[in-house]
Design a protein around this motif. Structure first.
Motif, mmCIF file in Angstrom:
data_model
loop_
_atom_site.group_PDB
_atom_site.id
_atom_site.type_symbol
_atom_site.label_atom_id
_atom_site.label_comp_id
_atom_site.label_asym_id
_atom_site.label_seq_id
_atom_site.Cartn_x
_atom_site.Cartn_y
_atom_site.Cartn_z
ATOM 1 N N ASN A 189 6.355 4.036 5.343
ATOM 2 C CA ASN A 189 7.199 2.955 5.865
ATOM 3 C C ASN A 189 8.042 2.275 4.792
ATOM 4 O O ASN A 189 8.916 1.465 5.106
ATOM 5 C CB ASN A 189 6.353 1.912 6.610
ATOM 6 C CG ASN A 189 5.380 1.161 5.701
ATOM 7 O OD1 ASN A 189 5.171 1.537 4.548
ATOM 8 N ND2 ASN A 189 4.769 0.118 6.226
ATOM 9 N N ARG A 190 7.820 2.642 3.530
ATOM 10 C CA ARG A 190 8.617 2.089 2.435
ATOM 11 C C ARG A 190 9.626 3.110 1.878
ATOM 12 O O ARG A 190 10.222 2.869 0.829
ATOM 13 C CB ARG A 190 7.711 1.631 1.282
ATOM 14 C CG ARG A 190 6.827 0.442 1.606
ATOM 15 C CD ARG A 190 6.249 -0.166 0.325
ATOM 16 N NE ARG A 190 7.296 -0.539 -0.596
ATOM 17 C CZ ARG A 190 8.009 -1.666 -0.512
ATOM 18 N NH1 ARG A 190 7.773 -2.529 0.466
ATOM 19 N NH2 ARG A 190 8.961 -1.935 -1.393
ATOM 20 N N ARG A 191 9.826 4.212 2.567
ATOM 21 C CA ARG A 191 10.682 5.267 2.020
ATOM 22 C C ARG A 191 12.073 4.746 1.694
ATOM 23 O O ARG A 191 12.586 4.973 0.594
ATOM 24 C CB ARG A 191 10.787 6.429 3.006
ATOM 25 C CG ARG A 191 11.683 7.578 2.501
ATOM 26 C CD ARG A 191 11.686 8.736 3.472
ATOM 27 N NE ARG A 191 12.257 8.363 4.750
ATOM 28 C CZ ARG A 191 13.577 8.361 5.021
ATOM 29 N NH1 ARG A 191 14.443 8.707 4.080
ATOM 30 N NH2 ARG A 191 14.013 8.026 6.214
ATOM 31 N N GLU A 192 12.712 4.039 2.608
ATOM 32 C CA GLU A 192 14.071 3.550 2.343
ATOM 33 C C GLU A 192 14.077 2.498 1.243
ATOM 34 O O GLU A 192 15.002 2.456 0.420
ATOM 35 C CB GLU A 192 14.699 2.997 3.622
ATOM 36 C CG GLU A 192 15.046 4.069 4.639
ATOM 37 C CD GLU A 192 15.872 3.515 5.793
ATOM 38 O OE1 GLU A 192 16.501 2.447 5.632
ATOM 39 O OE2 GLU A 192 15.877 4.155 6.862
ATOM 40 N N HIS A 193 13.067 1.652 1.215
ATOM 41 C CA HIS A 193 12.967 0.647 0.153
ATOM 42 C C HIS A 193 12.844 1.344 -1.204
ATOM 43 O O HIS A 193 13.515 0.970 -2.180
ATOM 44 C CB HIS A 193 11.742 -0.244 0.370
ATOM 45 C CG HIS A 193 11.709 -0.942 1.691
ATOM 46 N ND1 HIS A 193 11.484 -0.265 2.872
ATOM 47 C CD2 HIS A 193 11.863 -2.248 2.026
ATOM 48 C CE1 HIS A 193 11.499 -1.121 3.873
ATOM 49 N NE2 HIS A 193 11.735 -2.334 3.385
ATOM 50 N N SER B 218 17.303 -1.079 -13.355
ATOM 51 C CA SER B 218 16.176 -1.992 -13.523
ATOM 52 C C SER B 218 15.684 -2.434 -12.147
ATOM 53 O O SER B 218 16.102 -3.479 -11.635
ATOM 54 C CB SER B 218 16.594 -3.220 -14.350
ATOM 55 O OG SER B 218 15.511 -4.121 -14.502
ATOM 56 N N PRO B 219 14.808 -1.662 -11.519
ATOM 57 C CA PRO B 219 14.361 -1.962 -10.159
ATOM 58 C C PRO B 219 13.176 -2.925 -10.099
ATOM 59 O O PRO B 219 12.367 -2.864 -9.169
ATOM 60 C CB PRO B 219 13.962 -0.587 -9.633
ATOM 61 C CG PRO B 219 13.439 0.113 -10.835
ATOM 62 C CD PRO B 219 14.263 -0.383 -11.994
ATOM 63 N N GLU C 257 13.725 4.454 -2.060
ATOM 64 C CA GLU C 257 14.949 5.156 -2.427
ATOM 65 C C GLU C 257 16.040 4.184 -2.862
ATOM 66 O O GLU C 257 16.787 4.453 -3.809
ATOM 67 C CB GLU C 257 15.423 6.013 -1.251
ATOM 68 C CG GLU C 257 14.484 7.184 -0.952
ATOM 69 C CD GLU C 257 14.881 7.951 0.290
ATOM 70 O OE1 GLU C 257 15.767 7.451 1.048
ATOM 71 O OE2 GLU C 257 14.315 9.028 0.526
ATOM 72 N N PHE C 258 16.140 3.050 -2.200
ATOM 73 C CA PHE C 258 17.173 2.059 -2.515
ATOM 74 C C PHE C 258 16.967 1.472 -3.917
ATOM 75 O O PHE C 258 17.874 1.494 -4.753
ATOM 76 C CB PHE C 258 17.169 0.944 -1.470
ATOM 77 C CG PHE C 258 18.147 -0.150 -1.733
ATOM 78 C CD1 PHE C 258 19.493 0.014 -1.467
ATOM 79 C CD2 PHE C 258 17.724 -1.372 -2.253
ATOM 80 C CE1 PHE C 258 20.406 -1.007 -1.712
ATOM 81 C CE2 PHE C 258 18.624 -2.394 -2.505
ATOM 82 C CZ PHE C 258 19.979 -2.208 -2.228
ATOM 83 N N HIS D 204 10.225 -2.799 -7.454
ATOM 84 C CA HIS D 204 10.520 -3.249 -6.092
ATOM 85 C C HIS D 204 10.533 -2.105 -5.080
ATOM 86 O O HIS D 204 10.465 -2.336 -3.863
ATOM 87 C CB HIS D 204 11.863 -3.979 -6.070
ATOM 88 C CG HIS D 204 11.955 -5.060 -5.053
ATOM 89 N ND1 HIS D 204 11.081 -5.178 -3.985
ATOM 90 C CD2 HIS D 204 12.832 -6.103 -4.925
ATOM 91 C CE1 HIS D 204 11.419 -6.225 -3.252
ATOM 92 N NE2 HIS D 204 12.466 -6.801 -3.800
ATOM 93 N N GLY D 205 10.619 -0.881 -5.566
ATOM 94 C CA GLY D 205 10.516 0.242 -4.645
ATOM 95 C C GLY D 205 9.109 0.453 -4.133
ATOM 96 O O GLY D 205 8.903 1.085 -3.092
#
Length: 208
Positions: free
Chosen positions: A10-14, A23-24, A16-17, A187-188
């Motif tokens: 459920n965090r795949r898009e987060h 610096s994530p 990848e973004f 944050h990913g």
């Protein structure tokens, strides 16, 4: 350790973004009340540092998002996360220590004391492959003053996924003690709510 299935995560898009950023990382600086833990440490003769480090690790291991890492371009969830920590020497330098996690405080404290002794009888950073290990949290302590902000050095590697937690000197307000805490994470892999869950459990552990 298990590999996370990115397609069903459920965090795949987060992930990848934020992973596309140089610096994530994001961070929170706050306080947790530590009155009971401090008083009990003094009553029992145990190290307050050992006490709150152990309780921090109990809290870390209660939040899966803080146990998730990027390893060989895959996202993995570790079963157990251990404690990496800086240990000060009398000459003003510090070295790195690695403490296997145990739910039993006495076992954790004994392993921590071994690392303290090892650091104090050597020089340099004592990396111990700390730059390779992923199944840990990097802890630091700034025991001389409290703080309301913090900046960590970083090599801007967006695959660096080990969170950092730093503690300061506690404040006293209205007879209660409050420990400054800084938490930084990729944050990913984690959001503010997950750091809030860690902080809530950490504060609960400190009150036991």
């Amino acid at each position: 350790m298990k590999i996370v299935d990115l397609q069903s995560w459920n965090r795949r898009e987060h992930f990848e973004f934020f992973s596309k950023m140089a610096s994530p990382y994001f961070g929170i600086v706050t306080e947790v009340e530590c009155t009971t833990a401090y008083d009990r440490s003094k009553q029992t003769g145990n190290s307050f540092f050992a006490c709150y480090l152990h309780k921090s690790m109990v809290a870390v291991n209660s939040v899966n998002e803080l146990k998730t890492r990027i390893v060989n371009d895959e996202v993995v969830l570790y079963d157990v996360i251990h404690a990496g920590t800086t240990i000060a020497r009398e000459d003003g330098t510090f070295g790195f220590g690695f403490v296997p996690f145990s739910h039993e405080f006495s076992e954790f404290q004994a392993e921590l004391q071994k690392e303290i002794n090892a650091v104090k009888t050597c020089s340099g950073l004592r990396l111990n492959n700390d730059d390779i290990k992923k199944d840990l949290i990097r802890h630091s302590s700034f025991p001389w003053r409290s703080f309301t902000a913090l900046l960590h050095p970083t090599n801007l590697d967006n695959k660096e996924s080990v969170p950092k937690i730093t503690f300061g000197k506690f404040n006293i307000r209205d007879g209660r003690k409050y420990l400054p805490v800084s938490v930084e994470a990729h944050h990913g892999l984690a959001d503010g709510i997950h750091i809030a869950q860690y902080l809530s459990e950490f504060e609960r552990q400190l009150s036991l």
